[in-house]
Design a protein around this motif. Structure first.
Motif: not given
Length: 531
Positions: A270-295
């Motif tokens: 099985s490769t199916k699993y529930s994704l982590i639905n955490s607003p804090g982690l969601r913000f952290a991932v988007i912010a990290t990718v955004g900071l990397y994309a900025l630089n």
């Protein structure tokens, strides 16, 4: 009870065995020829280094300057590998496990920096901040340059993780961090190591970024020895230090892979699993990718476009077009040569793992860590004796093929290994010989993966600088050489058009490489169910 076969059957089996031995012999011969070609730079360096007396070699190796340069190179590699592994694993894990809006779009800025050479990154940041220089600046540039290697490799590993094990770990009360450390990471550390290997070899062999940032690494030292005193023997001795460094990195990667659980047979149910639905982690991932994309994306593009628009010198559109055509044509030729050279070893490795095949692969991988200046020295020395081939685009393309052959071999081996054995067996029972099976069955299935590997070689060859500077025919200019000619004397505005065109040309193959391969994931899941 002894089974007795009819005479015709025994004859057929005997002929089949002879054909298989014949095919193996041809493959081994071809692989030996490719390995010999890959050894050209190392053999050249050995001949050159042996021309120096042993006492002078010892004095050169233990002199304070050599030890200082070795320490600087080592520290830079360690810094870049640590940064890319930590950031790459975190970003890839966030993109894979966290519930995110527009997930596939977020992957694009995470890998788009593959389209930008390190010397273009350096040029944009120096143009923006004139004081940008030194060791930390080089570590920053090389980290953002090589981070996509770790992200892509980790994502590839995460897509093969058994989702049922993750669900079991969660049901036992393990936190996400504990689940990743105890369940996920042991299954993907081989992929992470592969990305780290590419980052390390890139850092070892880089010339453009460290040269512009005034950081003297082994590669810069070799280039300076060649250009300043024309002492090729001394340059060859220091090159062996670099080869030893690359060998240590390759052996470390192999040790980590041996410690990784066997993945040749896919056992996931099985490769199916529930994704982590955490607003804090969601913000952290988007912010990290955004900071990397900025630089790594927005700032370089801003500098390139602003310098392009503010350029007071009239752009020579003819030179720009000629450099673009030259870049595409010679890089494409190099990718095709690499594809042809990688085919025998890829086929051999995908069939059975033999000591001969592993040795050839190790030679090619170590060669991948050689800087362009070392390969350039070898090809210049040999090419000068080849008459009409000397100072031709073919010789330059051949140097590209040697430099990036490891990338082509890796994609060839991976793609051919994923062709189901049952399909090949059925084709054989229908009367096809091994070459027809390879042509009509194996090649169509493996073609997409092999094509992506060829695109990666093409993309990397377009950005190659030192080998191009040494081997280009007289009057032959690529986008890389034009950028270097202007940026090395701080004429950033004049370099901007060439840098912008190079990045735009490289963006398309980069997108093709980073595009999620849904067919590949489906194939893996179907194979898992059949097992």
């Amino acid at each position: 009870m002894t089974t007795t076969f009819p005479e015709s059957t025994r004859t057929t089996l005997s002929q089949s065995a002879r054909k298989q031995r014949s095919v193996r012999g041809v493959l081994n011969l071809a692989v030996g020829a490719v390995a010999a070609l890959a050894l050209i730079p190392i053999v050249y360096l050995f001949i050159r280094a042996s021309q120096k007396p042993l006492g002078e070699i010892t004095a050169l190796l233990i002199r304070p300057k050599t030890l200082e340069v070795l320490a600087t190179t080592s520290a830079l590699v360690i810094c870049v590998v640590f940064t890319t592994v930590v950031m790459g694993v975190l970003m890839a894990s966030g993109l894979h496990f966290v519930q995110l809006p527009f997930r596939q779009l977020l992957i694009i800025p995470a890998v788009l920096p593959l389209a930008i050479p390190s010397y273009v990154f350096t040029y944009t940041w120096v143009a923006l901040i004139p004081e940008f220089s030194g060791f930390l600046a080089a570590a920053f540039i090389l980290s953002i340059t090589t981070l996509p290697y770790v992200i892509l490799a980790t994502l590839a590993g995460l897509r093969r993780v058994d989702g049922s094990q993750i669900e079991v770990a969660r049901s036992l009360g393990l936190t996400p961090a504990q689940t990743f450390r105890r369940v996920v990471f042991p299954q993907v550390k081989g992929h992470v190591s592969a990305g780290a290997l590419l980052a390390a070899l890139y850092t070892i062999s880089d010339f453009g970024a460290v040269s512009l940032l005034n950081v003297e690494t082994l590669t810069v030292t070799i280039q300076n020895m060649y250009r300043a005193s024309y002492d090729r023997s001394a340059a060859a001795v220091i090159s062996f230090v670099l080869i030893a460094f690359s060998t240590i990195v390759v052996l470390a990667d192999e040790k980590i892979k041996r410690q990784t659980p066997e993945t040749a047979v896919v056992k996931v149910y099985s490769t199916k699993y529930s994704l982590i639905n955490s607003p804090g982690l969601r913000f952290a991932v988007i912010a990290t990718v955004g900071l990397y994309a900025l630089n790594a994306v927005l700032i370089p593009f801003y500098v390139l476009i602003s310098r392009f628009l503010s350029n007071q010198v009239a752009i020579n559109w003819g030179d720009l077009l000629a450099a673009s055509i030259s870049t595409i044509s010679v890089a494409a030729l190099g990718a095709v040569i690499a594809l042809v050279l990688s085919a025998p070893l890829g086929i051999l490795l995908s069939r059975t793992s033999t000591p001969f095949g592993r040795t050839a692969q190790r030679i090619i991988t170590i060669g991948h860590g050689l800087p362009g200046v070392v390969v350039g020295l070898a090809i210049v020395s040999i090419g000068s004796k080849l008459g009409a081939l000397y100072q031709t685009t073919f010789l330059l393309a051949f140097a590209y093929a040697l430099l990036f052959l490891a990338k082509s071999v890796a994609s060839m081996n991976s793609s051919l290994s994923r062709v189901p054995s049952s399909v090949k067996d059925v084709a054989s029972t229908l009367g096809m010989n091994q070459w027809l099976v390879l042509k009509k069955v194996v090649a169509p299935i493996a073609a997409p993966g092999i094509g992506l590997g060829t695109i990666l070689v093409f993309l990397t060859a377009m950005k190659e600088l030192p080998a191009t500077l040494m081997l280009r025919p007289t009057g032959f200019e690529t986008l890389a050489t034009q950028i270097w000619s202007a940026a090395s004397i701080n004429r950033f505005n004049e370099a901007a058009p060439y840098a912008l065109i190079l990045v735009l040309i490289a963006a398309l193959p980069t997108f093709l490489i980073s595009r999620p391969d849904k067919a590949d994931r489906s194939f893996i899941q179907e194979s898992a169910r059949s097992e």
